[in-house]
Design a protein around this motif. Structure first.
Motif, PDB file in Angstrom:
ATOM      1  N   ARG A 286       0.835  -1.209   0.000  1.00 33.62           N
ATOM      2  CA  ARG A 286       0.000   0.000   0.000  1.00 33.62           C
ATOM      3  C   ARG A 286       0.868   1.256   0.000  1.00 33.62           C
ATOM      4  O   ARG A 286       0.607   2.212  -0.737  1.00 33.62           O
ATOM      5  CB  ARG A 286      -0.928   0.009   1.212  1.00 33.62           C
ATOM      6  N   GLU A 287       1.915   1.246   0.837  1.00 33.80           N
ATOM      7  CA  GLU A 287       2.794   2.407   0.903  1.00 33.80           C
ATOM      8  C   GLU A 287       3.537   2.612  -0.414  1.00 33.80           C
ATOM      9  O   GLU A 287       3.691   3.745  -0.885  1.00 33.80           O
ATOM     10  CB  GLU A 287       3.790   2.254   2.058  1.00 33.80           C
ATOM     11  N   ILE A 288       3.971   1.524  -1.045  1.00 32.68           N
ATOM     12  CA  ILE A 288       4.649   1.604  -2.338  1.00 32.68           C
ATOM     13  C   ILE A 288       3.712   2.201  -3.385  1.00 32.68           C
ATOM     14  O   ILE A 288       4.084   3.095  -4.145  1.00 32.68           O
ATOM     15  CB  ILE A 288       5.173   0.220  -2.767  1.00 32.68           C
ATOM     16  N   ALA A 289       2.478   1.731  -3.423  1.00 36.16           N
ATOM     17  CA  ALA A 289       1.506   2.252  -4.392  1.00 36.16           C
ATOM     18  C   ALA A 289       1.245   3.735  -4.158  1.00 36.16           C
ATOM     19  O   ALA A 289       1.169   4.525  -5.110  1.00 36.16           O
ATOM     20  CB  ALA A 289       0.211   1.451  -4.314  1.00 36.16           C
ATOM     21  N   ALA A 290       1.113   4.128  -2.893  1.00 31.99           N
ATOM     22  CA  ALA A 290       0.863   5.538  -2.577  1.00 31.99           C
ATOM     23  C   ALA A 290       2.044   6.404  -2.987  1.00 31.99           C
ATOM     24  O   ALA A 290       1.860   7.501  -3.543  1.00 31.99           O
ATOM     25  CB  ALA A 290       0.574   5.686  -1.086  1.00 31.99           C
ATOM     26  N   LEU A 291       3.262   5.929  -2.722  1.00 32.82           N
ATOM     27  CA  LEU A 291       4.444   6.690  -3.114  1.00 32.82           C
ATOM     28  C   LEU A 291       4.544   6.827  -4.623  1.00 32.82           C
ATOM     29  O   LEU A 291       4.881   7.900  -5.135  1.00 32.82           O
ATOM     30  CB  LEU A 291       5.715   6.034  -2.569  1.00 32.82           C
ATOM     31  N   ARG A 292       4.260   5.750  -5.344  1.00 33.54           N
ATOM     32  CA  ARG A 292       4.310   5.821  -6.816  1.00 33.54           C
ATOM     33  C   ARG A 292       3.327   6.863  -7.341  1.00 33.54           C
ATOM     34  O   ARG A 292       3.651   7.628  -8.254  1.00 33.54           O
ATOM     35  CB  ARG A 292       4.018   4.452  -7.417  1.00 33.54           C
TER      36      ARG A 292
ATOM     37  N   LEU B  79      10.946   5.061  -1.940  1.00 34.67           N
ATOM     38  CA  LEU B  79      10.298   3.999  -2.710  1.00 34.67           C
ATOM     39  C   LEU B  79      11.261   2.846  -2.959  1.00 34.67           C
ATOM     40  O   LEU B  79      10.902   1.671  -2.774  1.00 34.67           O
ATOM     41  CB  LEU B  79       9.784   4.560  -4.041  1.00 34.67           C
ATOM     42  N   ALA B  80      12.477   3.151  -3.354  1.00 33.49           N
ATOM     43  CA  ALA B  80      13.470   2.105  -3.607  1.00 33.49           C
ATOM     44  C   ALA B  80      13.726   1.290  -2.333  1.00 33.49           C
ATOM     45  O   ALA B  80      13.834   0.063  -2.379  1.00 33.49           O
ATOM     46  CB  ALA B  80      14.763   2.716  -4.124  1.00 33.49           C
TER      47      ALA B  80
ATOM     48  N   ILE C 123      10.778  -1.037  -1.719  1.00 32.36           N
ATOM     49  CA  ILE C 123      10.780  -2.156  -2.670  1.00 32.36           C
ATOM     50  C   ILE C 123      11.824  -3.188  -2.255  1.00 32.36           C
ATOM     51  O   ILE C 123      11.569  -4.395  -2.324  1.00 32.36           O
ATOM     52  CB  ILE C 123      11.006  -1.642  -4.109  1.00 32.36           C
ATOM     53  N   LEU C 124      12.971  -2.733  -1.784  1.00 30.99           N
ATOM     54  CA  LEU C 124      13.996  -3.657  -1.284  1.00 30.99           C
ATOM     55  C   LEU C 124      13.479  -4.439  -0.076  1.00 30.99           C
ATOM     56  O   LEU C 124      13.671  -5.649   0.025  1.00 30.99           O
ATOM     57  CB  LEU C 124      15.266  -2.899  -0.902  1.00 30.99           C
ATOM     58  N   GLN C 125      12.831  -3.748   0.840  1.00 30.53           N
ATOM     59  CA  GLN C 125      12.278  -4.412   2.025  1.00 30.53           C
ATOM     60  C   GLN C 125      11.246  -5.464   1.639  1.00 30.53           C
ATOM     61  O   GLN C 125      11.239  -6.575   2.167  1.00 30.53           O
ATOM     62  CB  GLN C 125      11.641  -3.396   2.968  1.00 30.53           C
ATOM     63  N   LEU C 126      10.383  -5.122   0.689  1.00 29.63           N
ATOM     64  CA  LEU C 126       9.372  -6.069   0.234  1.00 29.63           C
ATOM     65  C   LEU C 126      10.019  -7.288  -0.389  1.00 29.63           C
ATOM     66  O   LEU C 126       9.634  -8.418  -0.107  1.00 29.63           O
ATOM     67  CB  LEU C 126       8.424  -5.395  -0.758  1.00 29.63           C
TER      68      LEU C 126
END
Length: 102
Positions: free
Chosen positions: A64-70, A89-90, A93-96
């Motif tokens: 959700r946080e990645i989508a919001a940041l994008r 964001l990067a 994505i690494l954490q995910l």
């Protein structure tokens, strides 16, 4: 849009014109995007059970946080604020990716 996006769009449009996509299963119905097709079936089942129990896996929050940041990055002009969000964001994505590997 990159060259691969453009090529994909062209091929889809050509297939539509030739009628190759007519009569596909589910035609005319909305897509079910509640499940991530890149998540293994066992993980999807576990996520479904957790979601029904009112508990969300940590990956869901990250996604959700990645989508919001994008979405936020797409609205910003080039500059330091946008660069900072891209770094965040990067990192997410690494954490995910690390969580998915185990």
């Amino acid at each position: 849009m990159n060259v691969f996006d453009i090529l994909a769009e062209q091929r889809i449009l050509e297939a539509l014109r030739r009628g190759e996509l007519d009569g596909l299963p589910g035609a005319g119905r909305p897509l079910d995007l509640t499940e991530d097709p890149f998540v293994p079936p066992e993980q999807r089942m576990m996520n479904h059970v957790l979601r029904n129990a009112g508990v969300a896996p940590a990956e869901a929050g990250l996604r959700r946080e990645i989508a919001a940041l994008r979405a936020q990055i797409a609205t910003l002009p080039a500059g330091e604020a946008r660069d900072e969000l891209r770094r965040r964001l990067a990192w997410l994505i690494l954490q995910l990716g690390e969580r998915q590997r185990g």
